[in-house]
Design an enzyme around this catalytic site. Structure first.
Site, PDB file in Angstrom:
ATOM      1  N   CYS A 291     -11.690  -4.764  21.304  1.00  2.00           N
ATOM      2  CA  CYS A 291     -11.216  -3.848  22.352  1.00  2.00           C
ATOM      3  C   CYS A 291     -10.297  -2.771  21.791  1.00  2.00           C
ATOM      4  O   CYS A 291     -10.110  -1.717  22.398  1.00  2.00           O
ATOM      5  CB  CYS A 291     -10.489  -4.626  23.440  1.00  2.00           C
ATOM      6  SG  CYS A 291      -9.025  -5.519  22.858  1.00  2.00           S
TER       7      CYS A 291
ATOM      8  N   GLN B  85       0.841  -1.193   0.000  1.00  2.00           N
ATOM      9  CA  GLN B  85       0.000   0.000   0.000  1.00  2.00           C
ATOM     10  C   GLN B  85       0.878   1.245   0.000  1.00  2.00           C
ATOM     11  O   GLN B  85       1.813   1.358   0.802  1.00  2.00           O
ATOM     12  CB  GLN B  85      -0.926   0.008   1.225  1.00  2.00           C
ATOM     13  CG  GLN B  85      -1.975   1.102   1.182  1.00  2.00           C
ATOM     14  CD  GLN B  85      -2.831   1.140   2.435  1.00  2.00           C
ATOM     15  OE1 GLN B  85      -2.395   1.632   3.466  1.00  2.00           O
ATOM     16  NE2 GLN B  85      -4.045   0.613   2.354  1.00  2.00           N
TER      17      GLN B  85
ATOM     18  N   TYR C 208      -7.602  10.341   5.001  1.00  2.00           N
ATOM     19  CA  TYR C 208      -6.187  10.655   4.833  1.00  2.00           C
ATOM     20  C   TYR C 208      -6.017  11.597   3.630  1.00  2.00           C
ATOM     21  O   TYR C 208      -6.981  11.963   2.962  1.00  2.00           O
ATOM     22  CB  TYR C 208      -5.377   9.372   4.667  1.00  2.00           C
ATOM     23  CG  TYR C 208      -5.364   8.509   5.911  1.00  2.00           C
ATOM     24  CD1 TYR C 208      -4.624   8.889   7.040  1.00  2.00           C
ATOM     25  CD2 TYR C 208      -6.082   7.324   5.974  1.00  2.00           C
ATOM     26  CE1 TYR C 208      -4.607   8.106   8.186  1.00  2.00           C
ATOM     27  CE2 TYR C 208      -6.072   6.528   7.117  1.00  2.00           C
ATOM     28  CZ  TYR C 208      -5.342   6.924   8.218  1.00  2.00           C
ATOM     29  OH  TYR C 208      -5.331   6.153   9.349  1.00  2.00           O
TER      30      TYR C 208
ATOM     31  N   LYS D  89     -22.156  -6.356  23.260  1.00  2.80           N
ATOM     32  CA  LYS D  89     -20.802  -6.829  23.549  1.00  2.80           C
ATOM     33  C   LYS D  89     -20.689  -8.333  23.321  1.00  2.80           C
ATOM     34  O   LYS D  89     -19.977  -9.044  24.026  1.00  2.80           O
ATOM     35  CB  LYS D  89     -20.399  -6.458  24.971  1.00  2.80           C
ATOM     36  CG  LYS D  89     -20.175  -4.965  25.170  1.00  2.80           C
ATOM     37  CD  LYS D  89     -19.417  -4.657  26.446  1.00  2.80           C
ATOM     38  CE  LYS D  89     -17.979  -5.081  26.362  1.00  2.80           C
ATOM     39  NZ  LYS D  89     -17.244  -4.864  27.610  1.00  2.80           N
TER      40      LYS D  89
ATOM     41  N   GLU E 291     -12.244 -23.961  40.101  1.00  2.00           N
ATOM     42  CA  GLU E 291     -13.131 -22.807  39.961  1.00  2.00           C
ATOM     43  C   GLU E 291     -14.240 -22.927  40.993  1.00  2.00           C
ATOM     44  O   GLU E 291     -14.919 -23.950  41.072  1.00  2.00           O
ATOM     45  CB  GLU E 291     -13.704 -22.743  38.547  1.00  2.00           C
ATOM     46  CG  GLU E 291     -14.881 -21.802  38.352  1.00  2.00           C
ATOM     47  CD  GLU E 291     -14.596 -20.368  38.767  1.00  2.00           C
ATOM     48  OE1 GLU E 291     -15.450 -19.763  39.448  1.00  2.00           O
ATOM     49  OE2 GLU E 291     -13.506 -19.852  38.424  1.00  2.00           O
TER      50      GLU E 291
ATOM     51  N   CYS F 116      -4.871  -3.258  20.345  1.00  2.00           N
ATOM     52  CA  CYS F 116      -3.818  -3.246  19.325  1.00  2.00           C
ATOM     53  C   CYS F 116      -3.571  -1.830  18.838  1.00  2.00           C
ATOM     54  O   CYS F 116      -2.421  -1.365  18.745  1.00  2.00           O
ATOM     55  CB  CYS F 116      -4.214  -4.161  18.169  1.00  2.00           C
ATOM     56  SG  CYS F 116      -5.887  -3.888  17.524  1.00  2.00           S
TER      57      CYS F 116
ATOM     58  N   CYS G 231     -11.826 -12.016  17.738  1.00  2.00           N
ATOM     59  CA  CYS G 231     -11.470 -10.646  18.116  1.00  2.00           C
ATOM     60  C   CYS G 231     -12.562 -10.089  19.023  1.00  2.00           C
ATOM     61  O   CYS G 231     -13.751 -10.275  18.760  1.00  2.00           O
ATOM     62  CB  CYS G 231     -11.336  -9.782  16.866  1.00  2.00           C
ATOM     63  SG  CYS G 231     -11.065  -8.028  17.193  1.00  2.00           S
TER      64      CYS G 231
ATOM     65  N   CYS H 212      -1.918  -7.648  21.070  1.00  2.00           N
ATOM     66  CA  CYS H 212      -3.306  -8.094  21.008  1.00  2.00           C
ATOM     67  C   CYS H 212      -3.725  -8.624  22.370  1.00  2.00           C
ATOM     68  O   CYS H 212      -2.980  -9.370  23.011  1.00  2.00           O
ATOM     69  CB  CYS H 212      -3.439  -9.193  19.938  1.00  2.00           C
ATOM     70  SG  CYS H 212      -5.064  -9.974  19.880  1.00  2.00           S
TER      71      CYS H 212
END
Length: 638
Positions: free
Chosen positions: A341, A97, A169, A425, A407, A344, A338, A357
Site C-alpha cells: 500500500c 549509506q 538521485y 492484488k 462474525e 509507510c 507487506c 505501517c
C-alpha cells in the site's frame, strides 16, 4: 537453505544472506540518527537480519537543503556509534549509506529554489523549475566529503559503507545521459559521466583502507523513456567492479516510474530479480537484490537460481521485523506480509509525518506502543471479523483477555477478500489469509454466521464491546438499479457475481477503477462512468501507487467518462448525461462502485447500555491502515 547460509562481502562475513534494505527515516534536527530510528533499526537486527543498511546520509548541506540524515557532526558520530553498538549486540553488521545529494529530486517539502544538479534539467517535484549545474570545484568538494564521511562512518563503528548512486538521485543523474548534459570532463560519454563515481570510490578507498567494504548501489536499467538501457548498465557494473567496489546492489527504476523502484500492490513478485541476475551473470563481486522478496519461498528461489548472492527486504522488514528468525524457526506462516500500500512512504513523503505501517502498528514506534498483560482479566466481545476486528481480538487475547469474535458471515476477513480479489492484488489476499490464520491461532473464540442483537450483547455482561462491523456497498438511487444485470463491485471482486462482455462500472474511485481493471481481463469492453471531473478523486495514494495504477488502467484499455451522471439502467444499456447532452452505451453488466456506508446501527442501541467502542469502517469507511491501527490501539489500551 541458502537464506540462512553465511556469506561474504569483501572481508566482511554476514551470518546469513538477508539484509535490511535502505529506507529513509526521520532524524534529529541536525541530521543525526534519532533514538527512535536507532531503536527501529535495532529491532530488525534482533529479528535476525544479517546486515542493516541505513537510509541515505548527506555528506554536506552546502549545496542543498536537509532531506534525510546528515553525517559529520559530533552529535551524529555519537548517535552513529550508539547505533553501531546496538546492531553489533545482535551479531549483525551496520552499513551506512552515503549520498552527495538529491539534485533534481530535491524533495517536495523543500522550498522551490533551483536545485543544484549534474546539469540544467527540470526539477522533478517542481515542473518548470530548472536546476543549476554544479561547478567543477563543487564536484571536487563533494568527492572529498564522500571520502571523509566514509572514514567518519568507519571510525564511528560502521562495518561498511554504501554509495548512493541509484534511482535518479544526484549521483545517478551524473551517470545518465538523460539528466547529464554537461560538455566538460564530467559529461559526454559513459566514462565522462561516471568520472565522479570513480573519483568517489577512489576517495573512499584511500580514506578507509583496502579491508573496509564499499558497496555501490546503482540502477542498471531505468525503465523510463530516455533513461539508461541495460547494455549501458552492465558496462557500468564492469567499470564499478574494476574501480574496486566490494559488492553491487542492484536497483530498478526512477521517480518517473517510481513504482519500479519502490514496488506496489499492483506488481507481481519478484520485481527486480531478473535485473540482478543480469548483473550477476557478468559480475565477479557479490550482487545484492531487492524487489518484493517478502515471501521466503521467492527469496530462497532467487538465491537458488543464482540470481543474486544476498536478498534485501525493505517494506517487508517494516511489516515483519523478525522475518529471518521466523524463517529459521519454521514459523514462516506467522510472517506479517507487506500489502504494497506504501502507506509507510506516503506518511513521510505525502504528509511530512513519522513513518508508519498499515499492518504493523508498532513499526517505527517499537517502544511507544507496548502490548502488556492486563492487570485484571477482562471479557471482550468483538463484533465483526474484518481487519480491525481481528487485530483487536488478537491483541486483546495476547494481553490475557477472554475474547469472543462474532462474525455474521461464514468466514472472517470482511472487505479484505474484495480488496484482494483481483490477481494484481494478491498481496492483500495474502494478508487476509495471514490475519485469519493468526486469529484462529490466538486464544480467541470465533463464532461465524452469528448475528448480534442488543439484547444478547447486554445479557452477556461483557467488560468491553468492540464494534468492528465494517461497511456495506452504497446503492445510488438510479432508475433500474435493481435490474438483473446490475451487480455490486464487491461481488465481482470476490467472484460471487460474473460479468458479461460489455461492462459499465458506475464510479471511478479506487474500488471502481480496480474492479474495471479486473473486468478488463475478461470483458471485450469496459467503460467507467464517474460523476466527478477526474477519476480517483480524493484517493490518498503515494505517487508510486498512483503511477502503477495509472499504468494498469492504461494497459487495460478502459474508457473513462468523467463529469457524467447516470440517468437510467436498462437490460442492455445505460443512459447518462454529460455537458447537457444525453448518451446511451450498450452494457450487459453494470457494476456499482459508489462507495460504502458504515454498519453502525447497533452502536446507538448499545451506547448507553454497555461499554462499547466503534472502530474501522463501522465508524467511517476508510483504509486498512485505519482499521488495523484503531483495533490495535483500542485493544492495547483496555
Amino acid at each position: 537453505m541458502k537464506l540462512l547460509q553465511p556469506g561474504k562481502i569483501g572481508t566482511m562475513t554476514l551470518k546469513n544472506r538477508v539484509f535490511m534494505a535502505p529506507m529513509g527515516t526521520t532524524s534529529e534536527a541536525d541530521g543525526s540518527f534519532s533514538d527512535r530510528c536507532i531503536r527501529y533499526l535495532e529491532e530488525r537486527a534482533i529479528g535476525g537480519f544479517a546486515m542493516i543498511i541505513t537510509g541515505a546520509n548527506q555528506v554536506t548541506l552546502d549545496y542543498e537543503q536537509k532531506a534525510c540524515n546528515v553525517i559529520g557532526s559530533a552529535r551524529s558520530r555519537e548517535q552513529l556509534n550508539f547505533l553501531a553498538r546496538r546492531i553489533h549486540g545482535q551479531e549483525a553488521k551496520l552499513c551506512v549509506q552515503l549520498t552527495i545529494g538529491l539534485g533534481r529530486m530535491q524533495l517536495p517539502t523543500a522550498a522551490a529554489v533551483a536545485p543544484l544538479a549534474a546539469s540544467e534539467v527540470e526539477s522533478f517535484w517542481f515542473p518548470g523549475l530548472m536546476c543549476k549545474p554544479l561547478s567543477i570545484d563543487q564536484i571536487h568538494d563533494l568527492v572529498e566529503k564522500m571520502g571523509a564521511s566514509a572514514a567518519f562512518a568507519k571510525e564511528a563503528g560502521a562495518d561498511c559503507v554504501e554509495i548512493h548512486g541509484y534511482g535518479g538521485y544526484l549521483l545517478d543523474q551524473f551517470s545518465s545521459s538523460l539528466w547529464n548534459k554537461r560538455t566538460d570532463e564530467y559529461g559526454g560519454d559513459l566514462a565522462g559521466r561516471m568520472k565522479i563515481s570513480l573519483e568517489i570510490i577512489a576517495s573512499m578507498r584511500e580514506a578507509v583502507g583496502a579491508d573496509f567494504p564499499i558497496i555501490y548501489k546503482f540502477t542498471p536499467y531505468h525503465g523510463v523513456p530516455g533513461g539508461r538501457e541495460l547494455d549501458e548498465g552492465l558496462e557500468m557494473a564492469r567499470i564499478l567492479e574494476s574501480a574496486g567496489v566490494d559488492a553491487l546492489h542492484v536497483d530498478y527504476g526512477a521517480y518517473d516510474a517510481w513504482y519500479k523502484a519502490i514496488p506496489t500492490v499492483y506488481q507481481h513478485a519478484p520485481t527486480a530479480a531478473w535485473l540482478a541476475a543480469e548483473v550477476k551473470n557478468i559480475a565477479g563481486v557479490p550482487v545484492l537484490a531487492t524487489g518484493k522478496l517478502n515471501d521466503p519461498n521467492t527469496a530462497e528461489s532467487v538465491l537458488e537460481k543464482g540470481q543474486s548472492d544476498f536478498i534485501g527486504l525493505a517494506h517487508g522488514a517494516l511489516t515483519e521485523p523478525h522475518w529471518v528468525n521466523k524463517v529459521r524457526s519454521g514459523q514462516a506462516y506467522d510472517i506479517v506480509p507487506c500489502i504494497g500500500c506504501n502507506e509507510c512512504l506516503n506518511s513521510g513523503f505525502g504528509h511530512g509525518a513519522h513513518y508508519h505501517c498499515a499492518v504493523n502498528p508498532q513499526c517505527y514506534a517499537e517502544d511507544y506502543f507496548p502490548v502488556l498483560p492486563m492487570p485484571d482479566r477482562k471479557r471482550v466481545l468483538v463484533l465483526g471479523g474484518g481487519p480491525g476486528g481481528m487485530e483487536a481480538a488478537i491483541i486483546a487475547a495476547e494481553r490475557g483477555a477472554e475474547v469472543e469474535l462474532w462474525e455474521k458471515s461464514a468466514r472472517l476477513g470482511g472487505l479484505l477478500w474484495a480488496a484482494g480479489g483481483p490477481d494484481f492484488k494478491v498481496d492483500v489476499e495474502d494478508y487476509a489469509k495471514y490475519l485469519v490464520g493468526k486469529t484462529f491461532r490466538s486464544n480467541v473464540k470465533v463464532r461465524t454466521m452469528k448475528d448480534a442483537s442488543p439484547e444478547e450483547i447486554v445479557a452477556g455482561r461483557w467488560d468491553k464491546v468492540i464494534m468492528a462491523s465494517g461497511a456495506h456497498a452504497a446503492i445510488p438511487p438510479i432508475p433500474g438499479i435493481e435490474s438483473k444485470n446490475v451487480v455490486m463491485a464487491n461481488d465481482v471482486l470476490t467472484g460471487v457475481s460474473q460479468i458479461g462482455r460489455r461492462v459499465v462500472v458506475i464510479g471511478a474511485g479506487l474500488v471502481g477503477c480496480e474492479t474495471a481493471a479486473m473486468c478488463a481481463e475478461r470483458a471485450d469492453q469496459v467503460t467507467v462512468i464517474e460523476l466527478l471531473p477526474e477519476i480517483l478523486s480524493g484517493v490518498d495514494h503515494c505517487l508510486n501507487n498512483r503511477q502503477a495504477l495509472d499504468q494498469l488502467l492504461e494497459d487495460s484499455e478502459i474508457e473513462f467518462i468523467t463529469g457524467a451522471r447516470v440517468g437510467k439502467i436498462e437490460e442492455e444499456r445505460v443512459s447518462y448525461s454529460k455537458d447537457g447532452r444525453a448518451f446511451e452505451i450498450e452494457a450487459d453488466t453494470v457494476v456499482v462502485a459508489a462507495g460504502y456506508v458504515s454498519n453502525n446501527e447497533l452502536y446507538d442501541q448499545l451506547a448507553e447500555k454497555v461499554d462499547v467502542s466503534i472502530i474501522g469502517d463501522a465508524a467511517k469507511p476508510d483504509s486498512i491502515l485505519t482499521a488495523v491501527s484503531q483495533g490495535f490501539q483500542l485493544a492495547r489500551s483496555l
